[in-house]
Design an enzyme around this catalytic site. Structure first.
Site, PDB file in Angstrom:
ATOM      1  N   LYS A 111      71.668  35.527 -19.137  1.00 22.53           N
ATOM      2  CA  LYS A 111      72.850  35.828 -18.318  1.00 22.53           C
ATOM      3  C   LYS A 111      74.128  35.301 -18.958  1.00 22.53           C
ATOM      4  O   LYS A 111      75.197  35.882 -18.783  1.00 22.53           O
ATOM      5  CB  LYS A 111      72.698  35.251 -16.909  1.00 22.53           C
ATOM      6  CG  LYS A 111      71.693  35.999 -16.061  1.00 22.53           C
ATOM      7  CD  LYS A 111      71.759  35.567 -14.613  1.00 22.53           C
ATOM      8  CE  LYS A 111      70.751  36.331 -13.766  1.00 22.53           C
ATOM      9  NZ  LYS A 111      70.735  35.876 -12.369  1.00 22.53           N
ATOM     10  N   LYS A 194      63.029  44.957 -18.015  1.00 24.87           N
ATOM     11  CA  LYS A 194      62.733  44.794 -16.590  1.00 24.87           C
ATOM     12  C   LYS A 194      63.601  45.742 -15.755  1.00 24.87           C
ATOM     13  O   LYS A 194      64.770  45.949 -16.084  1.00 24.87           O
ATOM     14  CB  LYS A 194      63.080  43.342 -16.237  1.00 24.87           C
ATOM     15  CG  LYS A 194      62.486  42.796 -15.013  1.00 24.87           C
ATOM     16  CD  LYS A 194      62.860  41.322 -14.887  1.00 24.87           C
ATOM     17  CE  LYS A 194      64.364  41.123 -14.694  1.00 24.87           C
ATOM     18  NZ  LYS A 194      64.735  39.767 -14.273  1.00 24.87           N
ATOM     19  N   LYS A 197      68.820  45.139 -11.051  1.00 29.69           N
ATOM     20  CA  LYS A 197      69.945  45.588 -10.226  1.00 29.69           C
ATOM     21  C   LYS A 197      71.160  45.891 -11.079  1.00 29.69           C
ATOM     22  O   LYS A 197      72.007  46.686 -10.699  1.00 29.69           O
ATOM     23  CB  LYS A 197      70.324  44.491  -9.241  1.00 29.69           C
ATOM     24  CG  LYS A 197      69.306  44.194  -8.169  1.00 29.69           C
ATOM     25  CD  LYS A 197      69.698  42.871  -7.520  1.00 29.69           C
ATOM     26  CE  LYS A 197      68.870  42.568  -6.298  1.00 29.69           C
ATOM     27  NZ  LYS A 197      69.136  41.181  -5.855  1.00 29.69           N
TER      28      LYS A 197
HETATM   29  P1  AMP Z   1      66.671  39.134  -7.556  1.00 29.98           P
HETATM   30  O1  AMP Z   1      66.959  40.590  -7.521  1.00 29.98           O
HETATM   31  O2  AMP Z   1      66.878  38.549  -8.906  1.00 29.98           O
HETATM   32  O3  AMP Z   1      67.351  38.359  -6.474  1.00 29.98           O
HETATM   33  O4  AMP Z   1      65.108  38.992  -7.296  1.00 29.98           O
HETATM   34  C1  AMP Z   1      64.525  38.945  -6.001  1.00 29.98           C
HETATM   35  C2  AMP Z   1      63.007  38.964  -6.084  1.00 29.98           C
HETATM   36  O5  AMP Z   1      62.550  40.190  -6.673  1.00 29.98           O
HETATM   37  C3  AMP Z   1      62.416  37.849  -6.970  1.00 29.98           C
HETATM   38  O6  AMP Z   1      61.220  37.388  -6.387  1.00 29.98           O
HETATM   39  C4  AMP Z   1      62.159  38.539  -8.273  1.00 29.98           C
HETATM   40  O7  AMP Z   1      61.137  37.925  -9.018  1.00 29.98           O
HETATM   41  C5  AMP Z   1      61.740  39.922  -7.809  1.00 29.98           C
HETATM   42  N1  AMP Z   1      62.024  40.932  -8.843  1.00 29.98           N
HETATM   43  C6  AMP Z   1      63.248  41.247  -9.349  1.00 29.98           C
HETATM   44  N2  AMP Z   1      63.135  42.216 -10.287  1.00 29.98           N
HETATM   45  C7  AMP Z   1      61.806  42.507 -10.374  1.00 29.98           C
HETATM   46  C8  AMP Z   1      61.046  43.438 -11.164  1.00 29.98           C
HETATM   47  N3  AMP Z   1      61.618  44.244 -12.034  1.00 29.98           N
HETATM   48  N4  AMP Z   1      59.702  43.466 -10.975  1.00 29.98           N
HETATM   49  C9  AMP Z   1      59.101  42.660 -10.080  1.00 29.98           C
HETATM   50  N5  AMP Z   1      59.760  41.765  -9.310  1.00 29.98           N
HETATM   51  C10 AMP Z   1      61.100  41.687  -9.445  1.00 29.98           C
END
Ligand code: AMP
Ligand code: TRP
Length: 332
Positions: A111, A194, A197
């Site tokens: 990041k 990955k 968002k």
């Molecule tokens: P975040 O969007 O970073 O706040 O992530 C929220 C939750 O979604 C966390 O538990 C992440 O590990 C999970 N997560 C985010 N992106 C992925 C992805 N591409 N595959 C699986 N889990 C994800």
């Protein structure tokens, strides 16, 4: 009873990875644990956010929790900033966390990018705040996607450091729960990245609010390779796009990759993609619809958060007074 804590950042574009890697697992776990699900707005602030969008996205993540089937009667649902104890415990943990531990965090390196000197202190301290989130409630289990594994190991290290320094067993060492065939959903445009968002291409991800036509179009446009699907899981080796789509299908249908390949092995992607699009629309369609309905009446969503922050705040205040006593802070 064992306690779960987990959270999602309100940074927009909630996607299939968030759902399969995290939120759907929480729905499955809510009957067996005492659950606290957070919208981690303070974490979102580690990168610049538009204030109005931050508020909108906070309601959107709340709506996604509710629409996915998290029951606010059983679980506590709240936003992080509404309980001031998170920031306070993060400071206490910052004082016992060696820089060397933070320097290992790969997500910070990603990041912060090339100009690490310009990265904010908050981004650097991100995993310390995450440890505070979990340990403020003495949570024992943390269901997350695979990308959070390293942060959770740091949370365990911080809990251990605190316990050693103050000769106590106050904090449990929280266990990661990385579950299912889709703990790491990859981009639909590039199987080595990955699903995220922040990917500039909307075709890289299926959003939880996409309508049926958009979901089907994104699945049809997903990158693949020219070979037919393999018959065995070993055959997915070196075929990241195929592995990703098969993993998504397995997770959506709650089977294994081997079972999916027993059906689709030897077939062309076009046939498989039709089935995958149907399955994705069946699963996400109703959730997206329910999210829109909830967001049209923000009063209900705000009420859920309000009630959740009262319940979370009560636990947090109780634990913080014990923590103050342990570290020697005076409460006159
Ligand atoms: P975040 O969007 O970073 O706040 O992530 C929220 C939750 O979604 C966390 O538990 C992440 O590990 C999970 N997560 C985010 N992106 C992925 C992805 N591409 N595959 C699986 N889990 C994800
Ligand atoms: N860092 C997590 C993510 O981006 C979100 C998060 C913040 C979290 N605090 C947490 C997850 C505590 C689990 C427990 O995915």
């Amino acid at each position: 009873m064992n306690r779960i804590f987990s959270g999602v950042q309100p940074t927009g574009n909630l996607h299939l990875g968030n759902y399969l890697g995290a939120i759907r697992n929480w729905v499955d776990l809510q009957d067996d644990y005492d659950c606290i699900f957070c919208i981690v707005d303070l974490h979102a602030l580690t990168l610049p956010q538009d204030p109005e969008e931050l508020r909108t996205h906070t309601r959107e993540v709340t709506a996604a929790y509710l629409a996915s089937g998290i029951d606010p009667e059983k679980c506590i649902i709240f936003n992080q900033s509404s309980v001031p104890g998170h920031s306070e415990l993060a400071w206490l943990f910052a004082c016992i966390t060696p820089l060397g531990w933070l320097n290992r965090m790969t997500q910070f390196k990603e990041k912060a990018g090339k100009h690490r000197e310009n990265a904010g202190l908050g981004l650097y301290a991100y995993p310390v705040l995450m440890a505070a989130d979990i340990l403020l409630y003495k949570a024992t289990h943390v269901p997350v996607g695979e990308d959070q594994k390293q942060h959770l190991e740091l949370s365990r290290d911080i809990a251990g450091a605190f316990n050693r320094q103050f000769e106590t067993e106050y904090f449990p060492l929280p266990e990661p729960q990385i579950l299912g065939e889709a703990a790491r959903v990859m981009s639909l445009r590039d199987g080595s990245n990955k699903m995220s968002k922040s990917d500039p291409s909307d075709y890289s991800r299926i959003n939880m609010t996409d309508d049926a036509d958009t979901i089907a179009l994104k699945v049809r446009r997903a990158r693949t390779d020219p070979e037919p699907l393999p018959e065995t899981v070993e055959g997915l080796e070196g075929r990241p796009e195929a592995a990703n789509l098969i993993g998504i299908y397995a997770s959506l249908s709650r089977t294994s990759r081997a079972e999916v390949l027993a059906t689709f092995g030897g077939k062309m992607f076009s046939e498989f993609k039709d089935a995958l699009a149907t399955l994705a629309v069946e699963t996400l369609g109703p959730i997206g619809g329910e999210m829109q309905r909830l967001l049209a009446e923000p009063g209900h969503v705000d009420g859920v958060l309000h009630r959740g922050s009262e319940r979370a705040g009560e636990i947090a205040r109780h634990h913080l007074s014990e923590i103050h006593r342990i570290v020697g802070l005076l409460r006159p």
